[in-house]
Scaffold this motif. Structure first.
Motif, PDB file in Angstrom:
ATOM      1  N   GLY A 103      -2.723  -8.104  -7.973  1.00  0.00           N
ATOM      2  CA  GLY A 103      -1.777  -7.139  -8.054  1.00  0.00           C
ATOM      3  C   GLY A 103      -0.313  -7.123  -7.328  1.00  0.00           C
ATOM      4  N   LEU A 104      -0.557  -7.723  -6.178  1.00  0.00           N
ATOM      5  CA  LEU A 104       0.657  -7.916  -5.245  1.00  0.00           C
ATOM      6  C   LEU A 104       1.740  -9.029  -5.919  1.00  0.00           C
ATOM      7  CD1 LEU A 104      -0.814  -7.420  -1.835  1.00  0.00           C
ATOM      8  CD2 LEU A 104       0.794  -5.732  -2.969  1.00  0.00           C
ATOM      9  N   THR A 105       0.971 -10.027  -6.356  1.00  0.00           N
ATOM     10  CA  THR A 105       1.539 -11.243  -6.899  1.00  0.00           C
ATOM     11  C   THR A 105       2.619 -10.786  -8.029  1.00  0.00           C
ATOM     12  OG1 THR A 105      -0.338 -12.563  -6.349  1.00  0.00           O
ATOM     13  CG2 THR A 105       1.195 -13.529  -7.999  1.00  0.00           C
ATOM     14  N   VAL A 106       2.313  -9.978  -8.931  1.00  0.00           N
ATOM     15  CA  VAL A 106       2.995  -9.657  -9.932  1.00  0.00           C
ATOM     16  C   VAL A 106       4.339  -8.993  -9.509  1.00  0.00           C
ATOM     17  CG1 VAL A 106       1.371  -9.657 -11.825  1.00  0.00           C
ATOM     18  CG2 VAL A 106       1.850  -7.548 -10.475  1.00  0.00           C
ATOM     19  N   CYS A 107       4.081  -8.498  -8.146  1.00  0.00           N
ATOM     20  CA  CYS A 107       5.403  -7.683  -7.633  1.00  0.00           C
ATOM     21  C   CYS A 107       6.003  -8.744  -6.644  1.00  0.00           C
ATOM     22  CB  CYS A 107       4.643  -6.531  -6.850  1.00  0.00           C
ATOM     23  SG  CYS A 107       4.088  -5.227  -7.871  1.00  0.00           S
ATOM     24  N   SER A 108       5.766 -10.165  -6.871  1.00  0.00           N
ATOM     25  CA  SER A 108       6.410 -10.954  -5.821  1.00  0.00           C
ATOM     26  C   SER A 108       6.071 -10.732  -4.420  1.00  0.00           C
ATOM     27  CB  SER A 108       7.878 -11.296  -6.248  1.00  0.00           C
ATOM     28  OG  SER A 108       8.234 -11.322  -7.508  1.00  0.00           O
ATOM     29  N   MET A 109       4.791  -9.980  -3.914  1.00  0.00           N
ATOM     30  CA  MET A 109       4.642  -9.721  -2.545  1.00  0.00           C
ATOM     31  C   MET A 109       3.479 -10.700  -2.181  1.00  0.00           C
ATOM     32  SD  MET A 109       4.661  -5.724  -2.515  1.00  0.00           S
ATOM     33  CE  MET A 109       6.064  -4.815  -3.010  1.00  0.00           C
ATOM     34  N   ILE A 110       3.047 -10.680  -1.100  1.00  0.00           N
ATOM     35  CA  ILE A 110       1.970 -11.773  -0.482  1.00  0.00           C
ATOM     36  C   ILE A 110       1.048 -10.860   0.259  1.00  0.00           C
ATOM     37  CG2 ILE A 110       3.389 -13.840  -0.625  1.00  0.00           C
ATOM     38  CD1 ILE A 110       3.580 -13.298   2.408  1.00  0.00           C
ATOM     39  N   LEU A 111      -0.336 -11.479   0.132  1.00  0.00           N
ATOM     40  CA  LEU A 111      -1.317 -10.776   0.924  1.00  0.00           C
ATOM     41  C   LEU A 111      -1.255 -11.633   2.377  1.00  0.00           C
ATOM     42  CD1 LEU A 111      -3.606  -8.568   1.042  1.00  0.00           C
ATOM     43  CD2 LEU A 111      -4.968 -10.254   0.099  1.00  0.00           C
ATOM     44  N   LYS A 112      -0.899 -10.891   3.406  1.00  0.00           N
ATOM     45  CA  LYS A 112      -0.905 -11.873   4.641  1.00  0.00           C
ATOM     46  C   LYS A 112      -2.363 -12.052   5.283  1.00  0.00           C
ATOM     47  CE  LYS A 112       3.274  -9.647   6.024  1.00  0.00           C
ATOM     48  NZ  LYS A 112       3.989  -8.776   7.242  1.00  0.00           N
ATOM     49  N   LYS A 113      -2.489 -13.156   5.856  1.00  0.00           N
ATOM     50  CA  LYS A 113      -3.585 -13.602   6.664  1.00  0.00           C
ATOM     51  C   LYS A 113      -4.192 -12.435   7.588  1.00  0.00           C
ATOM     52  CE  LYS A 113      -2.534 -18.571   5.644  1.00  0.00           C
ATOM     53  NZ  LYS A 113      -2.757 -19.748   6.606  1.00  0.00           N
ATOM     54  N   ILE A 114      -5.329 -12.568   7.715  1.00  0.00           N
ATOM     55  CA  ILE A 114      -5.976 -11.500   8.485  1.00  0.00           C
ATOM     56  C   ILE A 114      -5.933 -11.926  10.045  1.00  0.00           C
ATOM     57  CG2 ILE A 114      -8.136 -10.396   9.365  1.00  0.00           C
ATOM     58  CD1 ILE A 114      -9.027 -10.727   6.290  1.00  0.00           C
ATOM     59  N   ASP A 115      -5.488 -11.094  10.808  1.00  0.00           N
ATOM     60  CA  ASP A 115      -5.122 -11.456  12.393  1.00  0.00           C
ATOM     61  C   ASP A 115      -6.287 -10.606  13.011  1.00  0.00           C
ATOM     62  OD1 ASP A 115      -4.465 -12.282  14.688  1.00  0.00           O
ATOM     63  OD2 ASP A 115      -2.552 -11.867  14.655  1.00  0.00           O
TER      64      ASP A 115
END
Length: 510
Positions: free
Chosen positions: A381-393
């Protein structure tokens, strides 16, 4: 230096003449040909040698009336030709001629300045209303059509030349005795009609696309007072007509600047909004992960309820953030915060195709009971908005948990509602006891207290259980509700103290 009487006498000697056989004779007397008459060069020299009006007009940034200096037969064109003869090119740039008046460009510029405010306002208006954008689009369409028409015409000319060559070449017969023959081209009647149509198209293409920001009445209104004060009200129409094209051109340049700035600001704003939404969604997803970790500490029969509540609340908020962002990007201005799942699906079905599949799958997960399914669908869902899922810190998890607990303690300190105070206290104790955060509603408080019993002293557990029972009695609305409410008010400070001091007094139990 000649007197004005001599100038006028000389002017009277050279009235309008027919440009016939006398032209040659007059030229021998050092005459210069003007559009409508002939003027002796000596007269020109006398006029501008004996009078410094033009020089004064330029230096004082004003105007001068040449009607008294030149014969009455002179028109604007004649005066311009005379000025071309007697003035240097530099001086000619500093004056204009309107109705026998020589007016300095500085004076005209002062009049133009009186229109600047309205020009800027109109430029801003045409950009905000979209008229300027449409104007640019029309220019582009007109240019493309003209180019296309030229290309088609070139092709037609090439084909016509090719046919002529073939017709001129004729056909060859077979063998050595063959004769060359010429074919006669025939003219189809419809070609004339086509030619006319092409001419019509040409006229359409040549029609200039214009956008008028000001009209003649606007300019008149703005400069009328100044001209009346100068005694030039008779020139109002002429000067307004002179200024109008320049003002409109200036307005279009201002509009172009405003539009360029608007586009730049809009792009920067969209980029800023994109980053904001991306950061917010990633922060909420971090909370969801920690809440999911916390609820899995509770008994297995309680977990599905808490999981469903988390999906219905926080996960749905994430979905709404994404949908609202897409709505803004697509220019729909639809806010989905209060939508049901059916309404969200309907909204997604009306979006462009690239959004539908991923978002439909994402929306369906918030009606389920699996956080894992939701987190699996959110990345696409984020990909189609040109967004990225950040890595867990995970190094930041401790800070998030402490900040969440601090926020709950602040709410508890200000809380006077008995039911909410118990709810907040149970969550705060859960965080202190397990080092995990929990997202739960008031109806889950009993299950949380049952789980926390292993971490509480008997006294603390008894106080919290008793308080919970009275809250239930108060919320039931029975005959004892009012009495229970009074007791809860008296004991609310005790509950708050347990939550605030839990870690200090009790420590954590395994």
């Amino acid at each position: 230096m000649a007197s004005w009487e001599e100038v006028k006498r000389l002017a009277a000697d050279f009235q309008k003449v027919q440009l016939s056989s006398t032209t040659q004779r007059l030229s021998e007397r050092n005459c210069i040909e003007i559009v409508s008459w002939l003027m002796n060069r000596k007269l020109i020299d006398l006029i501008f040698t004996s009078d410094a009006d033009i020089e004064e007009c330029v230096s004082s940034k004003s105007y001068t009336d040449l009607q008294s200096s030149l014969p009455s037969i002179c028109n604007d064109t004649d005066i311009k030709m005379v000025l071309d003869i007697v003035l240097t090119p530099q001086k000619q740039k500093q004056v204009i001629v309107i109705s026998n008046f020589v007016i300095s460009t500085s004076f005209i510029n002062e009049l133009a300045k009186k229109c600047e405010f309205l020009v800027q306002e109109r430029a801003k208006t045409v950009v905000e209303s979209g008229k300027y954008q449409q104007y640019q689009t029309d220019i582009q369409i007109s240019t493309n059509k003209a180019q296309k028409a030229d290309d088609v015409e070139d092709v037609k000319i090439d084909k016509r030349e090719e046919r002529r060559k073939k017709a001129a070449g004729g056909k060859s017969g077979g063998g050595t005795q063959g004769r060359e023959t010429k074919t006669k081209s025939t003219k189809k009647p419809s070609r004339t009609a086509k030619t006319v149509d092409n001419d019509d198209d040409y006229e359409v293409h040549e029609k200039k696309v214009t956008l008028e920001l000001l009209n003649l009445d606007d300019v008149k209104l703005l400069i009328q007072t100044k001209l009346e004060d100068e005694g030039l009200d008779e020139l109002l129409e002429d000067i307004s007509e002179y200024l109008l094209p320049t003002l409109n051109e200036s307005g279009l340049e201002i509009a172009a600047g405003i539009y360029a700035t608007t586009v730049s600001d809009r792009t920067a704003s969209r980029r800023h909004t994109h980053n904001d939404v991306q950061n917010k969604v990633n922060a909420l997803l971090g909370d969801v992960r920690l809440f999911d970790k916390g609820l899995k500490l509770l008994p297995s029969d309680v977990q599905p309820q808490l999981c469903k509540y988390l999906l219905k609340t926080l996960c749905t908020d994430i979905v709404n953030e994404i949908l609202n962002y897409i709505s803004a990007e697509e220019g729909l201005n639809t806010v989905t915060d209060n939508f049901t799942n059916e309404q969200r699906l309907k909204f997604v079905n009306d979006l462009p195709a690239e959004y539908r599949g991923p978002l439909q799958a994402l929306i369906k997960t918030v009606s389920g009971q699996s956080i894992d399914e939701f987190t699996g669908a959110i990345e696409e869902g984020l990909t189609v908005c040109s967004m990225i899922l950040k890595k867990i810190d995970k190094k930041k998890d401790r800070v998030v948990i402490l900040n969440h607990k601090h926020g709950l303690l602040e709410q508890l300190d200000k809380c006077e509602d008995p039911a909410l105070a118990l709810h907040l206290s149970s969550i705060i104790i859960f965080i202190s006891a397990t080092q995990n955060i929990l997202h739960a509603s008031g109806r889950h408080v009993a299950s949380i207290l049952a789980f926390l019993k292993q971490y509480l002293s008997p006294e603390q557990s008894a106080e919290l259980t008793s308080y919970h029972d009275m809250v239930t009695l108060m919320l039931s609305g029975g005959s004892e509700a009012e009495n229970a409410k009074e007791q809860l008010k008296e004991k609310i400070s005790v509950i708050k103290k347990i939550a605030n001091e839990y870690k200090k007094t009790s420590g954590e139990k395994s």
